[in-house]
Design a protein around this motif. Structure first.
Motif, PDB file in Angstrom:
ATOM      1  N   PHE A  74      -1.459  -5.438  -7.564  1.00 26.82           N
ATOM      2  CA  PHE A  74       0.025  -5.682  -6.998  1.00 26.82           C
ATOM      3  C   PHE A  74       1.012  -5.230  -7.667  1.00 26.82           C
ATOM      4  N   PHE A  75       0.780  -5.285  -9.159  1.00 25.68           N
ATOM      5  CA  PHE A  75       1.641  -4.749 -10.249  1.00 25.68           C
ATOM      6  C   PHE A  75       1.870  -3.352 -10.016  1.00 25.68           C
ATOM      7  N   MET A  76       0.836  -2.411 -10.018  1.00 22.49           N
ATOM      8  CA  MET A  76       0.882  -1.333  -9.991  1.00 22.49           C
ATOM      9  C   MET A  76       1.330  -0.624  -8.602  1.00 22.49           C
ATOM     10  N   ALA A  77       1.120  -1.331  -7.375  1.00 20.90           N
ATOM     11  CA  ALA A  77       1.676  -1.035  -6.249  1.00 20.90           C
ATOM     12  C   ALA A  77       3.225  -1.188  -6.407  1.00 20.90           C
ATOM     13  N   ASN A  78       3.707  -2.176  -6.816  1.00 24.79           N
ATOM     14  CA  ASN A  78       5.087  -2.389  -6.971  1.00 24.79           C
ATOM     15  C   ASN A  78       5.749  -1.616  -7.824  1.00 24.79           C
ATOM     16  N   ALA A  79       5.185  -1.174  -8.908  1.00 26.01           N
ATOM     17  CA  ALA A  79       5.618  -0.184  -9.818  1.00 26.01           C
ATOM     18  C   ALA A  79       5.565   1.116  -9.366  1.00 26.01           C
ATOM     19  N   PHE A  80       4.547   1.774  -8.468  1.00 25.92           N
ATOM     20  CA  PHE A  80       4.548   2.773  -8.007  1.00 25.92           C
ATOM     21  C   PHE A  80       5.561   3.002  -6.608  1.00 25.92           C
ATOM     22  N   PHE A  81       5.870   1.923  -6.015  1.00 25.20           N
ATOM     23  CA  PHE A  81       6.908   1.766  -4.827  1.00 25.20           C
ATOM     24  C   PHE A  81       8.183   1.964  -5.642  1.00 25.20           C
ATOM     25  N   LEU A  82       8.496   1.268  -6.574  1.00 24.33           N
ATOM     26  CA  LEU A  82      10.083   1.526  -7.248  1.00 24.33           C
ATOM     27  C   LEU A  82      10.012   2.905  -7.799  1.00 24.33           C
ATOM     28  N   LEU A  83       8.931   3.411  -8.448  1.00 23.36           N
ATOM     29  CA  LEU A  83       9.162   4.693  -9.113  1.00 23.36           C
ATOM     30  C   LEU A  83       9.509   5.844  -8.205  1.00 23.36           C
ATOM     31  N   ARG A  84       8.720   5.843  -6.951  1.00 22.14           N
ATOM     32  CA  ARG A  84       9.166   6.487  -5.833  1.00 22.14           C
ATOM     33  C   ARG A  84      10.368   6.307  -5.133  1.00 22.14           C
ATOM     34  N   SER A  85      10.722   5.248  -5.040  1.00 23.88           N
ATOM     35  CA  SER A  85      11.974   4.754  -4.204  1.00 23.88           C
ATOM     36  C   SER A  85      13.153   5.092  -4.991  1.00 23.88           C
ATOM     37  N   LEU A  86      13.286   4.647  -6.498  1.00 26.92           N
ATOM     38  CA  LEU A  86      14.563   4.547  -7.136  1.00 26.92           C
ATOM     39  C   LEU A  86      14.525   6.146  -7.702  1.00 26.92           C
ATOM     40  N   LYS A  87      13.492   7.078  -7.402  1.00 27.55           N
ATOM     41  CA  LYS A  87      13.619   8.414  -7.888  1.00 27.55           C
ATOM     42  C   LYS A  87      15.109   9.079  -7.424  1.00 27.55           C
ATOM     43  N   TYR A  88      15.214   8.732  -5.856  1.00 28.71           N
ATOM     44  CA  TYR A  88      16.499   9.486  -5.449  1.00 28.71           C
ATOM     45  C   TYR A  88      17.788   8.537  -5.606  1.00 28.71           C
ATOM     46  N   VAL A  89      17.887   7.505  -6.328  1.00 30.65           N
ATOM     47  CA  VAL A  89      18.715   6.706  -6.910  1.00 30.65           C
ATOM     48  C   VAL A  89      19.084   6.974  -8.368  1.00 30.65           C
ATOM     49  N   PHE A 121       0.704  -1.055  -0.023  1.00 31.25           N
ATOM     50  CA  PHE A 121      -0.061   0.031  -0.043  1.00 31.25           C
ATOM     51  C   PHE A 121       0.826   1.375  -0.135  1.00 31.25           C
ATOM     52  N   PRO A 122       1.543   1.655  -1.232  1.00 34.51           N
ATOM     53  CA  PRO A 122       2.534   2.862  -1.033  1.00 34.51           C
ATOM     54  C   PRO A 122       1.781   4.087  -1.635  1.00 34.51           C
ATOM     55  N   TRP A 123       0.606   4.194  -1.588  1.00 44.68           N
ATOM     56  CA  TRP A 123      -0.359   5.196  -2.096  1.00 44.68           C
ATOM     57  C   TRP A 123       0.049   6.408  -1.691  1.00 44.68           C
ATOM     58  N   ARG A 124      -0.394   6.509  -0.167  1.00 49.10           N
ATOM     59  CA  ARG A 124      -0.221   7.748   0.710  1.00 49.10           C
ATOM     60  C   ARG A 124       1.100   8.060   1.397  1.00 49.10           C
ATOM     61  N   HIS A 125       2.143   7.375   1.138  1.00 48.30           N
ATOM     62  CA  HIS A 125       3.250   7.340   1.943  1.00 48.30           C
ATOM     63  C   HIS A 125       4.218   8.585   1.548  1.00 48.30           C
ATOM     64  N   ARG A 126       4.266   9.382   2.715  1.00 49.36           N
ATOM     65  CA  ARG A 126       5.319  10.551   2.825  1.00 49.36           C
ATOM     66  C   ARG A 126       6.309  10.511   3.980  1.00 49.36           C
ATOM     67  N   PRO A 127       7.456  10.876   3.511  1.00 46.13           N
ATOM     68  CA  PRO A 127       8.307  11.355   2.381  1.00 46.13           C
ATOM     69  C   PRO A 127       8.818   9.957   1.935  1.00 46.13           C
ATOM     70  N   TRP A 128       9.579  10.249   0.958  1.00 49.32           N
ATOM     71  CA  TRP A 128      10.051   8.847   0.226  1.00 49.32           C
ATOM     72  C   TRP A 128      11.738   9.023   0.337  1.00 49.32           C
ATOM     73  N   SER A 129      12.121  10.209   0.554  1.00 48.65           N
ATOM     74  CA  SER A 129      13.854  10.266   0.663  1.00 48.65           C
ATOM     75  C   SER A 129      14.278   9.609   1.926  1.00 48.65           C
ATOM     76  N   ARG A 130      15.432   9.179   1.879  1.00 44.51           N
ATOM     77  CA  ARG A 130      16.247   8.409   2.584  1.00 44.51           C
ATOM     78  C   ARG A 130      16.828   9.368   3.930  1.00 44.51           C
ATOM     79  N   VAL A 131      17.046   9.092   5.058  1.00 44.47           N
ATOM     80  CA  VAL A 131      17.563   9.948   6.024  1.00 44.47           C
ATOM     81  C   VAL A 131      19.091   9.788   6.152  1.00 44.47           C
ATOM     82  N   PRO A 132      19.738  10.807   5.844  1.00 44.53           N
ATOM     83  CA  PRO A 132      21.375  10.502   5.875  1.00 44.53           C
ATOM     84  C   PRO A 132      21.876  10.350   7.383  1.00 44.53           C
ATOM     85  N   LYS A 133      23.138   9.627   7.494  1.00 40.45           N
ATOM     86  CA  LYS A 133      23.443   9.412   8.715  1.00 40.45           C
ATOM     87  C   LYS A 133      24.217  10.635   9.377  1.00 40.45           C
TER      88      LYS A 133
END
Length: 296
Positions: free
Chosen positions: A234-249, A100-112
């Motif tokens: 589940f395909f759309m959820a995985n694609a949206f999750f990757l789209l948001r997560s890999l944006k910072y990569v 369920f990645p639809w309403r998650h905020r934020p997506w950026s990782r926390v630097p140490k």
């Protein structure tokens, strides 16, 4: 095995049983004092035997050191340990985020933080940052996918031992092909960041969570449209999750072009190409691979 002779009245029968040839004998002759017989103990004091033991121990030690040296050349155990630094709450929240990645905020990782006692790496470990990729969930999902697939095949009467090896080889080949394609795309698009290769491996492995959920829906549902609906969600959820997560990569706001850390802004045309590459990977490539792996 033969039973001992039947006991009779009197002590003569007991003595007969004690002298029976079927009585169990010790496998190793013992010294009257309770130690191993000298004929056998002398083997361990033999200089040739001691030399053989020393040579074998030395060979095993050298082989272990050689194996560890070669493994450390390709795998950094300190970095690998960072990806398995998870907790129970992180695992549950991460699985829920993947599904369920639809309403998650934020997506950026926390630097140490920078200072003594801080963990190695540029970002906080998964235990402390939900957006951090981990290797625990992908590995467990990979194994669970293989076991679930073979169990469903067994229920339907189509299981055979070769299915385990064939399924594991296919899934591993798909993940390896996916990682090679990602690295090749990063090379063509001149994406040079601090992300590790294991980041891409982890993000690639999250698809198995959606595949497992898709297989369960397909198994319990009796209507064809519910199966299609489950796969589509589940395909759309995985694609949206990757789209948001890999944006910072794959789409960093800036990039470094030399080891000294000189920063330059990414050109608009280059950023558009990276966006297209990320979209194709998240939707087109994932659709093909999830369809192949979930079709049963």
């Amino acid at each position: 095995m033969r039973s001992p002779p039947p006991l009779s009245q009197g002590g003569s029968s007991a003595s007969a049983y004690a002298s029976s040839p079927y009585q169990q004998q010790p496998s190793v002759p013992m010294h009257p004092q309770g130690n191993i017989h000298p004929a056998y103990g002398g083997f361990f004091s033999d200089p040739a035997a001691q030399l053989g033991f020393q040579i074998g121990s030395s060979a095993m030690k050298n082989s272990r050191e050689l194996l560890e040296a070669n493994m450390n050349r390709y795998v950094n155990y300190n970095v690998l340990k960072h990806y398995f630094n998870v907790s129970n709450s992180y695992v549950l929240n991460k699985i829920r985020l993947v599904i369920f990645p639809w309403r998650h905020r934020p997506w950026s990782r926390v630097p140490k933080g920078v200072g003594p006692g801080q963990p190695e790496g540029l970002f906080l470990p998964p235990r402390e940052d939900l957006n951090s990729p981990d290797m625990y969930i992908p590995v467990m999902a990979f194994v669970t996918y293989i076991l679930l697939y073979t169990m469903i095949a067994g229920i339907r009467g189509h299981f055979h031992p070769e299915l385990l090896g064939k399924l594991a080889s296919t899934a591993f080949a798909i993940v390896a092909l996916e990682i090679v394609g990602l690295k090749f795309g990063c090379y063509l698009l001149n994406i040079n960041n601090e992300s590790q290769l294991l980041d891409l491996v982890a993000y690639s492995g999250y698809k198995f969570v959606g595949i497992i959920a898709t297989m369960l829906v397909q198994e319990v549902s009796v209507m064809g449209w519910i199966k299609w609906l489950g796969f589509g969600y589940f395909f759309m959820a995985n694609a949206f999750f990757l789209l948001r997560s890999l944006k910072y990569v794959l789409l960093p706001e800036n990039a470094t072009d030399n080891p000294r850390g000189t920063v330059h802004a990414v050109a608009r045309a280059q950023k558009n190409r990276r966006t297209q590459f990320l979209f194709i990977y998240s939707y087109v490539v994932q659709f093909i691979f999830m369809w192949i792996l979930s079709s049963n």
